[in-house]
Design a protein around this motif. Structure first.
Motif, PDB file in Angstrom:
ATOM      1  N   GLY A   8       6.948  10.003   0.118  1.00  0.00           N
ATOM      2  CA  GLY A   8       5.701   8.637  -0.223  1.00  0.00           C
ATOM      3  C   GLY A   8       6.128   7.625   0.292  1.00  0.00           C
ATOM      4  N   ASN A   9       5.007   6.534   0.795  1.00  0.00           N
ATOM      5  CA  ASN A   9       5.334   5.696   1.259  1.00  0.00           C
ATOM      6  C   ASN A   9       6.168   5.223   1.547  1.00  0.00           C
ATOM      7  OD1 ASN A   9       2.419   5.460  -0.038  1.00  0.00           O
ATOM      8  ND2 ASN A   9       1.732   4.315   2.030  1.00  0.00           N
ATOM      9  N   GLY A  63       3.610   3.861  -3.477  1.00  0.00           N
ATOM     10  CA  GLY A  63       2.276   4.439  -3.029  1.00  0.00           C
ATOM     11  C   GLY A  63       1.613   3.641  -1.747  1.00  0.00           C
ATOM     12  N   ALA A  64       0.082   3.085  -2.215  1.00  0.00           N
ATOM     13  CA  ALA A  64      -0.525   2.473  -1.342  1.00  0.00           C
ATOM     14  C   ALA A  64      -1.667   1.189  -1.836  1.00  0.00           C
ATOM     15  CB  ALA A  64      -1.631   3.059   0.115  1.00  0.00           C
ATOM     16  N   GLN A  80      -1.785   4.502   4.534  1.00  0.00           N
ATOM     17  CA  GLN A  80      -2.802   5.987   3.479  1.00  0.00           C
ATOM     18  C   GLN A  80      -1.802   5.905   2.550  1.00  0.00           C
ATOM     19  OE1 GLN A  80      -0.862   6.419   6.491  1.00  0.00           O
ATOM     20  NE2 GLN A  80      -0.369   7.820   6.823  1.00  0.00           N
ATOM     21  N   HIS A  81      -1.775   6.107   1.510  1.00  0.00           N
ATOM     22  CA  HIS A  81      -1.090   6.890   0.453  1.00  0.00           C
ATOM     23  C   HIS A  81      -0.171   8.300   0.716  1.00  0.00           C
ATOM     24  CE1 HIS A  81      -0.024   7.889  -3.581  1.00  0.00           C
ATOM     25  NE2 HIS A  81      -0.816   7.393  -4.438  1.00  0.00           N
ATOM     26  N   GLY A 112       2.736   4.687  -7.305  1.00  0.00           N
ATOM     27  CA  GLY A 112       1.929   5.880  -6.491  1.00  0.00           C
ATOM     28  C   GLY A 112       0.331   6.571  -7.422  1.00  0.00           C
ATOM     29  N   ALA A 116      -5.181   4.400  -3.579  1.00  0.00           N
ATOM     30  CA  ALA A 116      -4.946   3.546  -2.068  1.00  0.00           C
ATOM     31  C   ALA A 116      -6.070   2.609  -2.496  1.00  0.00           C
ATOM     32  CB  ALA A 116      -4.689   4.196  -0.195  1.00  0.00           C
TER      33      ALA A 116
END
Length: 290
Positions: A8-9, A63-64, A80-81, A112, A116
């Motif tokens: 993920g991020n 997440g974003a 971005q996600h 997440g 986003a």
């Protein structure tokens, strides 16, 4: 059943916060900090496809969802996600997920779930076909957080999960949505009601895999005395971690790390002095049969 580790991020957070009372001279040998004393951290998720016919996602990372100012404050690297991109590379969409299991609801593990950030747009819940599995005790904690960890939660998220009609709160070893394919245990040292999920193997496949969440964020935290500054009760966490590692070592259960920037999974070892460590380290899972 097949397993994927899904990035993920990622984040860069203060190393001192991540290693609690351990001195910098020690932890800097394990993870090199940058000029601002920050260390790289993954927000890695685990996908189990074909788990009793279901696609099950363990956590969603940060997440974003943060606006740019907060994204910078909390060291989120990508705008971005990333999890959605990782799902796509594995051949899945967020709509394909049947169950999302959340160890707890801190934003770096549950963010997440949200789309986003877009200027002028309200938060939007993803995974429209998934049941959301959360520990009951932690759910109550998230509804009434202590001032010390209030900022760790996403206020908009809980009402959205409730309104989905797809929330299952768990207070035992199993969830209705997963049957006996996943076994849960609970700890309180990091946050009250942290839920640890162990994916049970197919018959004859050897030991399972346990999602360590923030009980053991990565390899460096396998060492018993090492805790985070974010942990609510460090001494309790150490006792919980000892019992956890002894059990996984005895049963051959592998550890899945969410925050280790380099390693997704490893087996537990213990040396002649009783110190725990890792072996058989694996950087990525890409359709691993279990």
């Amino acid at each position: 059943m097949k397993l994927w580790s899904l990035p993920g991020n990622s984040q860069r957070l203060d190393g001192g916060a991540m290693f609690g009372n351990a001195p910098r001279a020690m932890w800097a040998q394990w993870i090199a900090p940058d000029a601002e004393n920050r260390i790289p951290l993954a927000c890695r998720c685990l996908l189990a496809a074909g788990l009793d016919g279901r696609n099950v996602l363990f956590e969603t990372g940060i997440g974003a969802f943060f606006e740019p100012k907060l994204r910078e404050r909390y060291g989120v690297v990508e705008s971005q996600h990333v999890l959605l991109d990782s799902l796509a590379r594995a051949g899945f969409r967020h709509e394909d997920i049947d169950v999302v299991v959340l160890s707890h609801l801190h934003f770096d593990h549950a963010g997440g779930l949200l789309a986003a950030w877009q200027e002028g747009q309200p938060p939007r819940l993803l995974f429209p076909n998934a049941t959301f599995v959360v520990g009951r005790e932690h759910w109550q904690r998230a509804q009434h957080p202590h001032p010390r960890d209030r900022a760790s939660f996403i206020p908009e998220l809980l009402p959205m999960l409730e309104a989905s009609g797809r929330l299952e709160l768990v207070d035992g070893e199993h969830a209705r949505a997963l049957g006996e394919s996943v076994r849960f245990t609970f700890t309180n040292g990091h946050t009250p009601g942290l839920m640890l999920a162990e994916v049970m193997p197919s018959p004859g496949a050897g030991g399972g895999v346990v999602f360590c969440a923030d009980l053991i964020p990565g390899r460096a935290w396998v060492h018993l005395p090492i805790t985070m500054g974010y942990d609510r009760y460090p001494e309790l966490l150490i006792d919980e971690k000892r019992a956890f590692l002894e059990d996984k070592l005895a049963r051959g259960v592998r550890l899945f790390f969410t925050h280790d920037a380099e390693i997704a999974m490893a087996a537990v070892t213990r040396d002649a002095k009783g110190r725990f460590g890792t072996t058989a380290e694996c950087a990525e899972l890409a359709g691993l049969a279990l």
